[in-house]
Design a protein around this motif. Structure first.
Motif, mmCIF file in Angstrom:
data_model
loop_
_atom_site.group_PDB
_atom_site.id
_atom_site.type_symbol
_atom_site.label_atom_id
_atom_site.label_comp_id
_atom_site.label_asym_id
_atom_site.label_seq_id
_atom_site.Cartn_x
_atom_site.Cartn_y
_atom_site.Cartn_z
ATOM 1 N N THR A 23 0.852 -1.182 0.000
ATOM 2 C CA THR A 23 0.000 0.000 0.000
ATOM 3 C C THR A 23 0.890 1.235 0.000
ATOM 4 O O THR A 23 2.085 1.143 0.314
ATOM 5 N N PRO A 24 0.346 2.416 -0.315
ATOM 6 C CA PRO A 24 1.166 3.632 -0.224
ATOM 7 C C PRO A 24 1.680 3.861 1.195
ATOM 8 O O PRO A 24 2.788 4.384 1.378
ATOM 9 N N TYR A 25 0.891 3.463 2.179
ATOM 10 C CA TYR A 25 1.317 3.637 3.575
ATOM 11 C C TYR A 25 2.475 2.706 3.915
ATOM 12 O O TYR A 25 3.393 3.082 4.636
ATOM 13 N N LYS A 26 2.451 1.500 3.372
ATOM 14 C CA LYS A 26 3.521 0.531 3.643
ATOM 15 C C LYS A 26 4.854 1.017 3.086
ATOM 16 O O LYS A 26 5.922 0.713 3.633
ATOM 17 N N LEU A 27 4.795 1.788 2.001
ATOM 18 C CA LEU A 27 6.009 2.357 1.406
ATOM 19 C C LEU A 27 6.304 3.758 1.918
ATOM 20 O O LEU A 27 7.177 4.449 1.383
ATOM 21 N N LYS A 28 5.555 4.190 2.925
ATOM 22 C CA LYS A 28 5.756 5.511 3.551
ATOM 23 C C LYS A 28 5.529 6.652 2.568
ATOM 24 O O LYS A 28 6.121 7.742 2.698
ATOM 25 N N MET A 29 4.651 6.448 1.577
ATOM 26 C CA MET A 29 4.375 7.496 0.606
ATOM 27 C C MET A 29 3.722 8.713 1.249
ATOM 28 O O MET A 29 3.833 9.824 0.733
ATOM 29 N N ASP A 30 3.037 8.503 2.363
ATOM 30 C CA ASP A 30 2.368 9.616 3.038
ATOM 31 C C ASP A 30 3.363 10.607 3.641
ATOM 32 O O ASP A 30 2.971 11.697 4.065
ATOM 33 N N CYS A 76 3.654 12.647 0.135
ATOM 34 C CA CYS A 76 2.458 12.903 -0.669
ATOM 35 C C CYS A 76 1.220 12.940 0.214
ATOM 36 O O CYS A 76 1.246 12.529 1.381
ATOM 37 N N THR A 77 0.118 13.377 -0.378
ATOM 38 C CA THR A 77 -1.191 13.222 0.251
ATOM 39 C C THR A 77 -1.776 11.901 -0.220
ATOM 40 O O THR A 77 -1.897 11.664 -1.426
ATOM 41 N N VAL A 78 -2.098 11.026 0.709
ATOM 42 C CA VAL A 78 -2.638 9.710 0.371
ATOM 43 C C VAL A 78 -4.077 9.620 0.870
ATOM 44 O O VAL A 78 -4.347 9.859 2.052
ATOM 45 N N SER A 79 -4.999 9.294 -0.031
ATOM 46 C CA SER A 79 -6.409 9.126 0.333
ATOM 47 C C SER A 79 -6.811 7.678 0.088
ATOM 48 O O SER A 79 -6.565 7.141 -1.007
ATOM 49 N N LYS A 132 0.682 14.598 -5.255
ATOM 50 C CA LYS A 132 1.824 15.452 -4.907
ATOM 51 C C LYS A 132 1.846 16.613 -5.886
ATOM 52 O O LYS A 132 1.970 16.403 -7.097
ATOM 53 N N ASP A 133 1.714 17.825 -5.359
ATOM 54 C CA ASP A 133 1.590 19.016 -6.213
ATOM 55 C C ASP A 133 0.409 18.793 -7.176
ATOM 56 O O ASP A 133 -0.690 18.543 -6.724
ATOM 57 N N ASP A 134 0.650 18.818 -8.491
ATOM 58 C CA ASP A 134 -0.442 18.611 -9.454
ATOM 59 C C ASP A 134 -0.524 17.166 -9.941
ATOM 60 O O ASP A 134 -1.314 16.850 -10.837
ATOM 61 N N MET A 135 0.301 16.294 -9.375
ATOM 62 C CA MET A 135 0.353 14.907 -9.813
ATOM 63 C C MET A 135 -0.722 14.070 -9.117
ATOM 64 O O MET A 135 -0.932 14.184 -7.912
ATOM 65 N N LYS A 136 -1.392 13.213 -9.898
ATOM 66 C CA LYS A 136 -2.384 12.293 -9.348
ATOM 67 C C LYS A 136 -2.026 10.869 -9.757
ATOM 68 O O LYS A 136 -1.912 10.576 -10.950
ATOM 69 N N ILE A 137 -1.849 9.998 -8.766
ATOM 70 C CA ILE A 137 -1.501 8.602 -9.017
ATOM 71 C C ILE A 137 -2.618 7.715 -8.491
ATOM 72 O O ILE A 137 -2.988 7.788 -7.313
#
Length: 271
Positions: A43-50, A53-56, A71-76
């Motif tokens: 998950t994004p949380y498991k990879l410390k993406m938060d 970035c903003t993770v929803s 992140k900024d204008d990027m949407k993944i």
């Protein structure tokens, strides 16, 4: 996407909802995503993406989940799926109705040769399919090709390796055997090693076949989690081994994901 993928989707939708990606993962067809991340177990949380970035969290089920990483204008768009070639095919097919510029597979991989360290990030130069699920992508399920070799679009692979290097992230090219079973791979390890591949995991041959059907620039990024040649175990790592693995998983992978998703070059799909 190729006409065959359109036919696959038409058949799929004939018996199911036309908005499966939203129902399964909470992802919208109205959004243009910079990338779709396909991740067995990560998950994004498991990879410390938060941290970056903003993770929803959009949907969470017993086996699958959907997330939006911004992140900024990027949407993944990020989908967590179960392991296996079949899960990879099914859930990418579900997301084929979405609008995304690139596709990134991330996962753990075992090493079969002693010159790979835990935490190394690798990408396939080819994958050998040790399962049966890829046969369902053929015109007939009777057209099974045992141990079929799947090669990604190497121009895009080399491009990702180059931009990774520019951003301080080393990515190694390596050959991969795709096993249908983790527990049973050890029982057949001598046979698997006869194929001469460097690494072993479950999904990348299926991922690249789906990428070819979608005609989307795609890359698989794999962090070495164990090494049967050196005795570095998947379960029961030493403190030093865990540190190396965490560095690749929590530092290098997130940086690479953001680098690839934010890269402006999107003209390298296989036509």
């Amino acid at each position: 996407m190729k006409e065959k993928m359109k036919r696959i989707m038409d058949c799929f939708h004939h018996y199911n909802s036309p908005d499966m990606a939203f129902q399964a993962f909470g992802l919208s067809r109205e959004i243009e995503y910079d990338a779709l991340v396909v991740a067995p177990s990560y998950t994004p949380y498991k990879l410390k993406m938060d941290k970056y970035c903003t993770v929803s969290t959009l949907r969470e089920g017993a086996y699958i989940a959907g997330y939006l990483v911004e992140k900024d204008d990027m949407k993944i768009a990020w989908i967590k799926i179960g392991s296996s070639d079949a899960n990879c095919i099914d859930h990418i097919a579900v997301c084929a109705e979405l609008n995304f510029k690139k596709m990134i597979f991330i996962g753990a991989v075992g090493a079969l040769k002693d010159h790979f360290d835990l935490g190394d990030v690798c990408t396939p130069e080819y994958s050998i399919s040790g399962g049966y699920a890829n046969t369902y992508l053929k015109e007939s399920i009777k057209d099974y090709v045992p141990f079929e070799k799947v090669t990604p679009h190497m121009e895009y692979v080399d491009h990702v390796i180059s931009i990774g290097k520019e951003n301080g992230c080393a990515v190694k090219k390596a050959s991969v055997f795709c096993t249908a079973s983790i527990a049973l791979e050890y029982y057949h390890l001598d046979e698997i090693k006869e194929f001469g591949t460097d690494l072993i995991e479950m999904e990348t041959s299926s991922f690249y076949l789906m990428a070819d059907l979608l005609e989307i620039p795609s890359i698989a990024l794999l962090v070495v989690s164990d090494n049967s040649a050196t005795g570095a175990a998947l379960v029961g790592r030493t403190e030093e081994e865990q540190k190396k693995y965490d560095e690749g998983k929590n530092q290098v992978l997130p940086k690479l994901i953001l680098t690839v998703a934010g890269d402006s070059r999107s003209d390298l799909s296989r036509k």
